[in-house]
Design a protein around this motif. Structure first.
Motif, short mmCIF file in Angstrom:
data_model
loop_
_atom_site.label_atom_id
_atom_site.label_comp_id
_atom_site.label_asym_id
_atom_site.label_seq_id
_atom_site.Cartn_x
_atom_site.Cartn_y
_atom_site.Cartn_z
N TRP A 180 -3.21 12.07 14.60
CA TRP A 180 -3.35 12.69 15.91
C TRP A 180 -2.08 12.44 16.72
N ARG A 181 -1.59 13.50 17.40
CA ARG A 181 -0.36 13.40 18.17
C ARG A 181 -0.62 13.75 19.63
N PRO A 182 -0.01 13.03 20.55
CA PRO A 182 -0.14 13.38 21.97
C PRO A 182 0.45 14.76 22.25
N LEU A 183 0.14 15.28 23.45
CA LEU A 183 0.59 16.62 23.82
C LEU A 183 2.11 16.70 23.80
N ALA A 184 2.78 15.69 24.31
CA ALA A 184 4.25 15.73 24.35
C ALA A 184 4.83 15.85 22.95
N HIS A 185 4.25 15.16 22.00
CA HIS A 185 4.72 15.24 20.61
C HIS A 185 4.47 16.62 20.04
N ARG A 216 -1.21 4.00 24.04
CA ARG A 216 -1.40 5.37 23.60
C ARG A 216 -2.78 5.88 24.04
N ARG A 217 -2.80 7.08 24.59
CA ARG A 217 -4.05 7.72 24.95
C ARG A 217 -4.47 8.63 23.81
N MET A 218 -5.75 8.55 23.45
CA MET A 218 -6.25 9.34 22.33
C MET A 218 -7.73 9.59 22.50
N PRO A 219 -8.31 10.55 21.76
CA PRO A 219 -9.75 10.84 21.86
C PRO A 219 -10.59 9.62 21.50
N ALA A 220 -11.87 9.67 21.87
CA ALA A 220 -12.76 8.53 21.71
C ALA A 220 -12.88 8.11 20.24
N GLU A 221 -13.08 9.09 19.34
CA GLU A 221 -13.24 8.74 17.93
C GLU A 221 -11.96 8.13 17.35
N GLN A 222 -10.82 8.57 17.88
CA GLN A 222 -9.56 7.97 17.45
C GLN A 222 -9.42 6.55 18.00
N GLU A 263 -8.60 3.07 16.10
CA GLU A 263 -7.43 2.32 16.52
C GLU A 263 -7.79 0.89 16.92
N ALA A 264 -8.95 0.72 17.57
CA ALA A 264 -9.39 -0.63 17.94
C ALA A 264 -9.65 -1.48 16.70
N PRO A 298 -13.66 2.94 11.12
CA PRO A 298 -14.57 4.02 11.54
C PRO A 298 -14.00 5.37 11.17
N ALA A 299 -14.88 6.30 10.85
CA ALA A 299 -14.44 7.64 10.45
C ALA A 299 -13.82 8.35 11.64
#
Length: 612
Positions: free
Chosen positions: A61-66, A158-164, A168-169, A185-186
């Motif tokens: 997953w990539r941020p919007l800027a990327h 880094r900001r990312m969606p909840a499932e990501q 990441e945690a 986690p999937a």
């Protein structure tokens, strides 16, 4: 106006999307020698070299800027191969350059404790590898904790969606507490790359059989140097645009025009790219094909052995030597045939005129190092009376203590330097390449042999000269230039002048043959001086690690026989493998090939413990 705005926008969005800290970057080129020493000190495989890895595509997953900037797809990772440890060419993960240097050190320590990481066990494999490394080297604990905490701090921004975020945690917990996470986690895609961990080997392209017109030489047909990238590219096979396996449709009325048909492939451009090297560096994949119009196949070299009437003269049917199989860790008996050969068209010739001034200087220098004749005094027999011994005997007789067998003579004798040197020159096909704008490598080797022979002859040293090349294990050519019994002169100069590039570089067999020759010399000091321009290779499995390990084993056998091997090379990548083969102080890299003829005699003096 639109172009100017576009350029500024591109610079802005690329800067905003940038990751890492370029001002704190550390390069492998600077850290490589230190890492190699650390890797071997930590009991890492001494046959592995530390080389730059190639950026790999990671579907994460990539941020919007990327996404706007088109970045974040490719990442520099670390992994371990059969013959190399691959680490990023530069590291700018942390804002402090000392942390980036510690990251290089940590990756090297991890690699010293593991083989290639299994592709399906990335999470558990790395956690267990971290624990194993820390258990083996507790002193690295503080370095790892500092690196892990800093990396987790950077990843938390880094900001990312909840499932990501859940995945990441879990990764962050695995970094801070290795072994605590059984699974991730999937979540869609792959996790963001972890700089502190090793990755599986990249996917390899499927193996295809060698084309009928491919001689496997890998040699360039051009007259210039070939620049070798320090990175390793991924490859994929593509279809040939001239595929003839499809259905052919034609109209009968075109039959009469076939005599004018010219099979030109309009989809291909046969012109050379002016910046092909830079283009290859920028490509994600290098496409491999069997098209006959590729750059490497426009000029074909016939490497078949010449007919017996044109080839060099074989002196015997050859000798069989063993070869080291590093995977099985055993010698393969009678596996390699070494054939001694003599140049067919060699005729006596004087030293080339352009080398005569330097040869005279070398001869004068080495003549001063000849063994000097000295008088041995107080001998029982001799050619002249020793007056000092006679006076001493007369005084002792007056005192009544004279010897009944006085030593009253002196004789002249020559000091003998108990040394034998065998010079072994690489005559492989690569010596046909150009060392600079005016010299081919084979020319440099010829001049070196001419001048070194002049110097050793002037110093009355016992020496021999041979050359070698190979074409698979059953045909290792061992070219006789001068044996220990032959005198130096025009006959030897003629043989040197007729030396030509041969085939490939099966060093192990040639070194074993040279060892057998030196083994028969009773000299106290026996030196094997190897001149080469590249690493061991041949058409068969002798490429890569196999050839390196066999050469190293042959050198170990030579040392056990009391022989001192030393290598002189012009290969600029020699520092990657020669310390493993010869040892840190047993090789010399010549930066300018044209300097080899004049530097070689000076190097010989250092090796034999003398000074000019």
């Amino acid at each position: 106006m639109e172009e100017a705005v576009g350029i500024r926008w591109h610079r802005l969005i690329t800067r905003l999307a940038g990751s890492g800290f370029p001002d704190a970057a550390v390069r492998l080129e600077d850290e490589g020698p230190r890492l190699a020493m650390v890797f071997r000190a930590l009991s890492g495989d001494p046959g592995l070299a530390i080389k730059a890895s190639t950026d790999r595509n990671i579907n994460t997953w990539r941020p919007l800027a990327h996404r706007l900037a088109g970045t974040g797809r490719r990442h520099a990772l670390a992994w371990r191969e059969a013959d190399a440890l691959r680490v990023p060419e530069s590291l700018a993960v942390f804002p402090d350059s000392s942390l980036n240097r510690d990251l290089y050190l940590w990756l090297t320590a991890m690699a010293s404790q593991a083989s290639a990481l299994p592709a399906g066990d990335w999470l558990q494999g790395n956690q267990q590898l971290v624990l194993k490394t820390l258990a083996a080297y507790p002193g690295l604990g503080d370095i790892y904790r500092t690196l892990a905490e800093c990396l987790v701090t950077l990843r938390q921004t880094r900001r990312m969606p909840a499932e990501q975020r859940q995945r990441e945690a879990a990764l962050q917990r695995a970094l801070l507490s290795p072994g605590s996470q059984p699974a991730l986690p999937a979540a869609p895609g792959q996790p963001w790359p972890v700089a502190l961990w090793l990755y599986p080997l990249p996917e390899q392209p499927p193996h295809l059989p060698r084309a009928a017109n491919d001689d496997g030489s890998g040699e360039s047909g051009g007259n210039g140097k070939v620049r070798q990238s320090r990175q390793r590219k991924q490859a994929k096979y593509v279809d040939d645009s001239q595929n003839r396996n499809g259905m052919m449709i034609f109209r009968l009325e075109s039959l009469f025009s076939w005599s004018e048909f010219v099979p030109v492939d309009r989809c291909e451009d046969d012109s050379d790219d002016e910046d092909s090297e830079q283009i290859a560096e920028d490509l994600d994949y290098l496409s491999l094909s069997r098209s006959p119009s590729t750059s490497a196949s426009r000029i074909k070299l016939d490497l078949d052995l010449p007919s017996a009437a044109e080839d060099d003269i074989p002196l015997t049917e050859g000798c069989l030597f063993p070869e080291w199989d590093w995977k099985k860790q055993q010698l393969r008996d009678n596996h390699c045939r070494v054939i001694p050969m003599l140049p067919r068209d060699a005729t006596p010739a004087p030293l080339p005129e352009r080398l005569q001034p330097l040869a005279r200087t070398l001869r004068q220098r080495f003549e001063g190092l000849r063994p000097q004749r000295v008088w041995q005094k107080r001998q029982a027999t001799g050619t002249l009376l020793d007056l000092d011994a006679c006076l001493h005997f007369a005084a002792e007789r007056q005192r009544g203590s004279a010897s009944s067998q006085p030593a009253l003579w002196k004789r002249e004798s020559a000091q003998h330097r108990d040394l034998s040197c065998l010079v072994l020159a690489d005559l492989s096909l690569s010596t046909e390449a150009w060392a600079d704008n005016s010299h081919q490598v084979i020319d440099v080797i010829r001049d070196s042999l001419h001048l070194l022979g002049e110097a050793l002859d002037a110093g009355h040293d016992d020496f021999a000269m041979y050359g070698f090349s190979s074409r698979r294990r059953d045909h290792v050519r061992f070219n006789l230039i001068k044996n220990f019994a032959e005198p130096w002169g025009d006959t030897i100069h003629g043989r040197i002048s007729e030396l030509k590039p041969g085939y490939y570089t099966r060093m192990g067999g040639a070194i074993r043959q040279a060892t057998e020759i030196l083994r028969d010399k009773p000299s106290e000091q026996r030196l094997l001086l190897l001149l080469t321009d590249g690493k061991p290779n041949d058409l068969d499995i002798y490429e890569g690690r196999y050839g390196m390990e066999d050469t190293r084993q042959a050198l170990l056998e030579a040392r056990k026989a009391g022989i001192q091997p030393f290598c002189v090379t012009i290969d600029q990548q020699a520092a990657d493998y020669l310390p493993y083969l010869f040892g840190q102080q047993r090789y010399q890299l010549i930066r300018q090939a044209a300097e080899l003829p004049s530097l070689l005699p000076k190097l010989y003096l250092l090796l034999t413990g003398r000074s000019s």
